[in-house]
Design a protein around this motif. Structure first.
Motif, PDB file in Angstrom:
ATOM      1  N   PRO A  48      41.429  -1.874  11.355  1.00 42.26           N
ATOM      2  CA  PRO A  48      42.177  -2.543  10.274  1.00 42.26           C
ATOM      3  C   PRO A  48      41.310  -3.595   9.600  1.00 42.26           C
ATOM      4  N   PRO A  49      41.548  -3.821   8.315  1.00 37.52           N
ATOM      5  CA  PRO A  49      40.742  -4.820   7.605  1.00 37.52           C
ATOM      6  C   PRO A  49      41.065  -6.228   8.083  1.00 37.52           C
ATOM      7  N   THR A  50      40.078  -7.072   8.077  1.00 40.16           N
ATOM      8  CA  THR A  50      40.276  -8.481   8.411  1.00 40.16           C
ATOM      9  C   THR A  50      39.888  -9.321   7.216  1.00 40.16           C
ATOM     10  N   GLY A  51      40.414 -10.510   7.163  1.00 39.70           N
ATOM     11  CA  GLY A  51      40.085 -11.403   6.068  1.00 39.70           C
ATOM     12  C   GLY A  51      38.632 -11.843   6.123  1.00 39.70           C
ATOM     13  N   LEU A  52      38.050 -12.086   4.981  1.00 40.79           N
ATOM     14  CA  LEU A  52      36.670 -12.556   4.932  1.00 40.79           C
ATOM     15  C   LEU A  52      36.610 -13.991   5.448  1.00 40.79           C
ATOM     16  N   PRO A  53      35.659 -14.306   6.363  1.00 43.91           N
ATOM     17  CA  PRO A  53      35.611 -15.640   6.971  1.00 43.91           C
ATOM     18  C   PRO A  53      35.149 -16.727   6.008  1.00 43.91           C
ATOM     19  N   PHE A  54      34.518 -16.323   4.912  1.00 41.04           N
ATOM     20  CA  PHE A  54      34.000 -17.271   3.936  1.00 41.04           C
ATOM     21  C   PHE A  54      34.396 -16.786   2.546  1.00 41.04           C
ATOM     22  N   PRO A  55      34.249 -17.641   1.535  1.00 37.09           N
ATOM     23  CA  PRO A  55      34.446 -17.152   0.164  1.00 37.09           C
ATOM     24  C   PRO A  55      33.547 -15.948  -0.103  1.00 37.09           C
ATOM     25  N   ALA A  56      34.039 -15.027  -0.924  1.00 37.16           N
ATOM     26  CA  ALA A  56      33.331 -13.765  -1.147  1.00 37.16           C
ATOM     27  C   ALA A  56      31.882 -13.977  -1.569  1.00 37.16           C
ATOM     28  N   ALA A  57      31.621 -15.015  -2.334  1.00 39.78           N
ATOM     29  CA  ALA A  57      30.263 -15.262  -2.812  1.00 39.78           C
ATOM     30  C   ALA A  57      29.296 -15.577  -1.676  1.00 39.78           C
ATOM     31  N   MET A  58      29.825 -15.984  -0.508  1.00 35.64           N
ATOM     32  CA  MET A  58      28.967 -16.345   0.623  1.00 35.64           C
ATOM     33  C   MET A  58      28.814 -15.213   1.639  1.00 35.64           C
ATOM     34  N   ALA A  62      31.223  14.141  -7.833  1.00 35.94           N
ATOM     35  CA  ALA A  62      31.207  12.733  -8.252  1.00 35.94           C
ATOM     36  C   ALA A  62      30.128  12.017  -7.452  1.00 35.94           C
ATOM     37  N   SER A  63      29.559  10.980  -8.047  1.00 40.02           N
ATOM     38  CA  SER A  63      28.553  10.182  -7.347  1.00 40.02           C
ATOM     39  C   SER A  63      28.462   8.832  -8.027  1.00 40.02           C
ATOM     40  N   GLY A  64      27.841   7.892  -7.348  1.00 40.80           N
ATOM     41  CA  GLY A  64      27.678   6.562  -7.930  1.00 40.80           C
ATOM     42  C   GLY A  64      27.098   5.596  -6.920  1.00 40.80           C
ATOM     43  N   THR A  65      26.954   4.364  -7.353  1.00 39.32           N
ATOM     44  CA  THR A  65      26.424   3.286  -6.519  1.00 39.32           C
ATOM     45  C   THR A  65      27.284   2.054  -6.735  1.00 39.32           C
ATOM     46  N   ILE A  66      27.628   1.377  -5.650  1.00 39.61           N
ATOM     47  CA  ILE A  66      28.404   0.146  -5.747  1.00 39.61           C
ATOM     48  C   ILE A  66      27.728  -0.927  -4.904  1.00 39.61           C
ATOM     49  N   VAL A  67      28.020  -2.162  -5.217  1.00 39.83           N
ATOM     50  CA  VAL A  67      27.634  -3.287  -4.369  1.00 39.83           C
ATOM     51  C   VAL A  67      28.893  -3.712  -3.631  1.00 39.83           C
ATOM     52  N   PHE A  68      28.855  -3.570  -2.304  1.00 35.57           N
ATOM     53  CA  PHE A  68      30.048  -3.782  -1.484  1.00 35.57           C
ATOM     54  C   PHE A  68      29.876  -5.041  -0.659  1.00 35.57           C
ATOM     55  N   THR A  69      30.903  -5.877  -0.646  1.00 35.66           N
ATOM     56  CA  THR A  69      30.881  -7.136   0.092  1.00 35.66           C
ATOM     57  C   THR A  69      31.628  -6.998   1.415  1.00 35.66           C
ATOM     58  N   GLY A  70      31.017  -7.495   2.490  1.00 37.75           N
ATOM     59  CA  GLY A  70      31.669  -7.470   3.791  1.00 37.75           C
ATOM     60  C   GLY A  70      31.320  -6.230   4.586  1.00 37.75           C
ATOM     61  N   ARG A  71      32.051  -6.031   5.693  1.00 39.28           N
ATOM     62  CA  ARG A  71      31.744  -4.951   6.635  1.00 39.28           C
ATOM     63  C   ARG A  71      32.880  -3.948   6.806  1.00 39.28           C
ATOM     64  N   SER A  72      34.045  -4.209   6.258  1.00 32.57           N
ATOM     65  CA  SER A  72      35.226  -3.417   6.577  1.00 32.57           C
ATOM     66  C   SER A  72      35.102  -1.980   6.069  1.00 32.57           C
ATOM     67  N   PHE A 105      37.476   0.118   6.318  1.00 31.69           N
ATOM     68  CA  PHE A 105      38.783   0.368   5.696  1.00 31.69           C
ATOM     69  C   PHE A 105      38.755  -0.033   4.224  1.00 31.69           C
ATOM     70  N   ARG A 106      38.214  -1.203   3.940  1.00 33.48           N
ATOM     71  CA  ARG A 106      38.132  -1.661   2.544  1.00 33.48           C
ATOM     72  C   ARG A 106      37.161  -0.809   1.729  1.00 33.48           C
ATOM     73  N   LEU A 107      36.102  -0.332   2.372  1.00 31.14           N
ATOM     74  CA  LEU A 107      35.161   0.531   1.661  1.00 31.14           C
ATOM     75  C   LEU A 107      35.847   1.822   1.225  1.00 31.14           C
ATOM     76  N   ARG A 108      36.654   2.392   2.099  1.00 33.50           N
ATOM     77  CA  ARG A 108      37.376   3.608   1.716  1.00 33.50           C
ATOM     78  C   ARG A 108      38.327   3.337   0.556  1.00 33.50           C
ATOM     79  N   GLU A 109      39.000   2.187   0.590  1.00 33.90           N
ATOM     80  CA  GLU A 109      39.896   1.837  -0.512  1.00 33.90           C
ATOM     81  C   GLU A 109      39.123   1.703  -1.826  1.00 33.90           C
ATOM     82  N   GLU A 110      37.953   1.100  -1.762  1.00 33.29           N
ATOM     83  CA  GLU A 110      37.143   0.910  -2.960  1.00 33.29           C
ATOM     84  C   GLU A 110      36.671   2.255  -3.514  1.00 33.29           C
TER      85      GLU A 110
END
Length: 279
Positions: free
Chosen positions: A165-175, A194-204, A206-211
């Motif tokens: 399950p996703p967890t909250g980011l421990p710091f502001p996203a910019a950090m 389909a293909s592409g490239t993204i810049v993904f923040t964090g480790r989740s 679960f959130r990567l699949r949502e994105e």
């Protein structure tokens, strides 16, 4: 060897330390850990035909990288040279090649690297030295039991396990560290959908699949009335096979190449899910 089957998962346990070869969460290191119910101690087997033997590639079920030798000295208190996780497309392919040799007892194996050294555990007398390394055998008649490994089969499960399950980011996203994710969705015939490239923040994961679902939903996914739960993110191997990405991403900025499979398709049916909770 009978202990290794192409495409199946195994654990490698040190009988001396009672711990398993573990793909570290930085996506780079390899160490020994006691937990057996972790995807980090599952390794997918790739058998490679040689002139006179079957060689192995061992592919981490956690991060999609391969067990590899280096030419760097092992950390202080460890023997020989470092081992690490390396990308499937690493330039030096021989760094990934291993040969399994049955021990004299027949109950364990030794893993010899292409360079002639053997995979070994560390910390017989200093248990906090929990790294793995490779070293030469000095006396063939007195092989250190730290180079012995018990191979445990990891059975497959019928369905994909739930993602953490996703967890909250421990710091502001910019950090929070970010990484580049390159993704591709191909048909079973190999056509690029389909293909592409993204810049993904964090480790989740679960959130990567949502994105990825948000990016794909405007195209073929929407036409097929599919959503995030129908996406299986996979890690490609050297021989073009796919293994599902089921754990949170490494705690580093290392980029990842993700192949997308869709449930109820031939690509999805060919996936193998390691059942690390099985007894």
């Amino acid at each position: 060897m009978d202990q290794f089957h192409h495409g199946h998962h195994v654990r490698l346990r040190s009988p001396v330390r009672g711990a398993y070869l573990h793909a570290d969460e930085d996506g780079h290191g390899v160490s020994l850990h006691g937990r057996r119910d972790s995807m980090n101690v599952a390794w997918a087997v790739h058998l490679v035909e040689g002139d006179d033997a079957h060689y192995l590639h061992l592919h981490s079920a956690a991060y999609g990288r391969y067990l590899a030798s280096t030419t760097a000295s092992a950390p202080l208190g460890h023997h020989g040279l470092r081992v690490e996780q390396r990308n499937y497309n690493h330039t030096y392919e021989t760094a990934l090649v291993w040969l399994a040799i049955l021990s004299d007892s027949g109950d364990e194996i030794l893993l010899q690297h292409f360079n002639g050294r053997f995979l070994r555990a560390n910390g017989r007398y200093l248990p906090w030295n929990n790294g793995a390394s490779i070293d030469y055998i000095n006396d063939i008649h007195h092989i250190s039991t730290m180079m012995h490994w018990v191979v445990e089969d990891v059975p497959a499960r019928d369905t994909m396990p739930p993602l953490p399950p996703p967890t909250g980011l421990p710091f502001p996203a910019a950090m929070v560290p970010s990484r580049v994710i390159t993704y591709a969705w191909r048909s079973f015939d190999g056509d690029l959908l389909a293909s592409g490239t993204i810049v993904f923040t964090g480790r989740s994961v679960f959130r990567l699949r949502e994105e990825l679902a948000r990016r794909l939903v405007v195209g073929a996914l929407a036409l097929a009335n599919l959503g995030a739960d129908d996406i299986v993110m996979c890690l490609p191997t050297r021989d073009g096979r796919l293994f599902p990405l089921l754990v949170d991403l490494p705690n580093s900025r290392q980029s990842l190449h993700v192949a997308i499979a869709i449930t109820e398709t031939p690509t999805h049916a060919a996936l193998r899910f390691a059942d690390v909770d099985a007894e």
